[in-house]
Design an enzyme around this catalytic site. Structure first.
Site, PDB file in Angstrom:
ATOM      1  N   GLY A  46       3.162  -0.417   0.404  1.00 56.28           N
ATOM      2  CA  GLY A  46       1.895  -1.043   0.057  1.00 56.28           C
ATOM      3  C   GLY A  46       1.752  -2.405   0.685  1.00 56.28           C
ATOM      4  O   GLY A  46       2.511  -2.771   1.587  1.00 56.28           O
ATOM      5  N   ASN A  47       0.763  -3.159   0.244  1.00 56.81           N
ATOM      6  CA  ASN A  47       0.549  -4.510   0.771  1.00 56.81           C
ATOM      7  C   ASN A  47       0.018  -5.406  -0.340  1.00 56.81           C
ATOM      8  O   ASN A  47      -0.244  -4.945  -1.453  1.00 56.81           O
ATOM      9  CB  ASN A  47      -0.401  -4.473   1.977  1.00 56.81           C
ATOM     10  CG  ASN A  47      -1.756  -3.910   1.619  1.00 56.81           C
ATOM     11  OD1 ASN A  47      -2.538  -4.553   0.911  1.00 56.81           O
ATOM     12  ND2 ASN A  47      -2.041  -2.699   2.063  1.00 56.81           N
ATOM     13  N   ARG A  48      -0.151  -6.675  -0.047  1.00 52.03           N
ATOM     14  CA  ARG A  48      -0.456  -7.669  -1.069  1.00 52.03           C
ATOM     15  C   ARG A  48      -1.951  -7.859  -1.356  1.00 52.03           C
ATOM     16  O   ARG A  48      -2.329  -8.801  -2.046  1.00 52.03           O
ATOM     17  CB  ARG A  48       0.134  -9.023  -0.670  1.00 52.03           C
ATOM     18  CG  ARG A  48       1.639  -9.039  -0.645  1.00 52.03           C
ATOM     19  CD  ARG A  48       2.136 -10.442  -0.338  1.00 52.03           C
ATOM     20  NE  ARG A  48       3.570 -10.477  -0.138  1.00 52.03           N
ATOM     21  CZ  ARG A  48       4.457 -10.543  -1.133  1.00 52.03           C
ATOM     22  NH1 ARG A  48       4.047 -10.587  -2.382  1.00 52.03           N
ATOM     23  NH2 ARG A  48       5.745 -10.565  -0.860  1.00 52.03           N
ATOM     24  N   SER A  49      -2.805  -7.005  -0.797  1.00 55.03           N
ATOM     25  CA  SER A  49      -4.237  -7.202  -1.029  1.00 55.03           C
ATOM     26  C   SER A  49      -4.589  -7.031  -2.511  1.00 55.03           C
ATOM     27  O   SER A  49      -4.235  -6.028  -3.129  1.00 55.03           O
ATOM     28  CB  SER A  49      -5.054  -6.205  -0.204  1.00 55.03           C
ATOM     29  OG  SER A  49      -6.421  -6.374  -0.496  1.00 55.03           O
ATOM     30  N   ALA A  73      -7.320  -3.610   3.059  1.00 55.09           N
ATOM     31  CA  ALA A  73      -6.100  -3.661   3.867  1.00 55.09           C
ATOM     32  C   ALA A  73      -5.589  -2.227   3.965  1.00 55.09           C
ATOM     33  O   ALA A  73      -5.088  -1.669   2.983  1.00 55.09           O
ATOM     34  CB  ALA A  73      -5.066  -4.572   3.217  1.00 55.09           C
TER      35      ALA A  73
END
Ligand code: CTP
Ligand code: CA
Length: 236
Positions: A33-36, A102
């Site tokens: 995943g990512n930090r968005s 993102a």
């Protein structure tokens, strides 16, 4: 109700906004995943609804309340996000698409139906290698599918940290050219910047002009307003 803010400068318009960050599953309990946080995309959707648009908000893994007047389509992965965005655009009445999400560039090549175990059969001290494959570029696909038509207006986002090849603006200018979209919203990111914060600084870049509008540091709502202030006069 969707589009209830009649009389605004987006009255009668249909916009699609993607927000949040995709998650690419590895096994039933893990993902890449990512930090968005989804805050900027949600602010863009909320402001469009306030201005009278019908808003389809394609939302990936966001823990935020649905903004008034937005119709949410929840997605998990990049492939699901692509499916939702292209289906909304295929309806034919979409005036603008804002790709604030993102989207993961890669996903695991294989999904393990059972949880990956620490001891995975190659000796107790070894670690597995995760093979990745490319995800489709949703934004590039929208530009490609639009062809010679002037609708929908397409807005991309660029999260840049700057690197050895250039600063944030250089990288954003190159990305705008590569993507072929109508507006690129570039923001500087890092572990202490933008993600999950309520304020940010962005640069608005358009093709065919060296002129760059910088907004911030301001709230993500103010960034959203600046984006629509730029987009609305350009809508065909
Ligand atoms: N995007 C997309 N599909 C992807 C990756 C990105 O639609 N698979 C969109 C994002 O929503 C954003 C824009 O493309 O609007 C730019 O995303 P970004 O990650 O900054 O650019 P990339 O082209 O993926 O380049 P890189 O990650 O190498 O900087
Ligand atoms: Ca990317």
């Amino acid at each position: 109700a969707p589009g209830s803010g009649t009389g605004g400068d987006l009255a009668g318009r249909h916009v699609v906004v993607s927000a949040g960050g995709t998650r690419e599953p590895l096994d039933p309990v893990r993902f890449l995943g990512n930090r968005s946080s989804g805050k900027q995309g949600y602010a863009v959707a909320a402001d469009a609804a306030r201005r009278g648009a019908r808003v389809t908000l394609v939302s990936a893994n966001v823990a935020l309340a649905v903004p008034d007047g937005c119709e949410v389509v929840a997605v998990g992965t990049a492939l699901e996000l692509q499916q939702a965005v292209t289906a909304a655009v295929a309806a034919g009445d979409v005036d603008a698409v804002v790709m604030a999400a993102a989207v993961a560039d890669f996903r695991p090549a294989r999904y393990a139906e059972a949880k990956i175990k620490k001891s995975h059969g190659q000796g107790d001290e070894s670690a597995p290698t995760i093979e990745l494959v490319r995800n489709p570029d949703v934004l590039a696909g929208l530009v490609r599918d639009r062809g010679q038509h002037d609708r929908p207006y397409i807005v991309g986002f660029a999260a840049e940290t700057g690197d050895g090849t250039g600063d944030v603006l250089d990288l954003a200018r190159a990305k705008l050219a590569r993507k072929g979209c109508d507006l690129l919203v570039a923001n500087e990111v890092g572990t202490d910047k933008t993600f999950g914060e309520d304020t940010s600084t962005v640069h608005l870049l358009r093709p065919g002009t060296e002129e760059t509008v910088t907004v911030g540091p301001v709230t993500k709502t103010a960034v959203a307003e600046a984006i629509w202030d730029t987009v609305v006069p350009q809508l065909p």
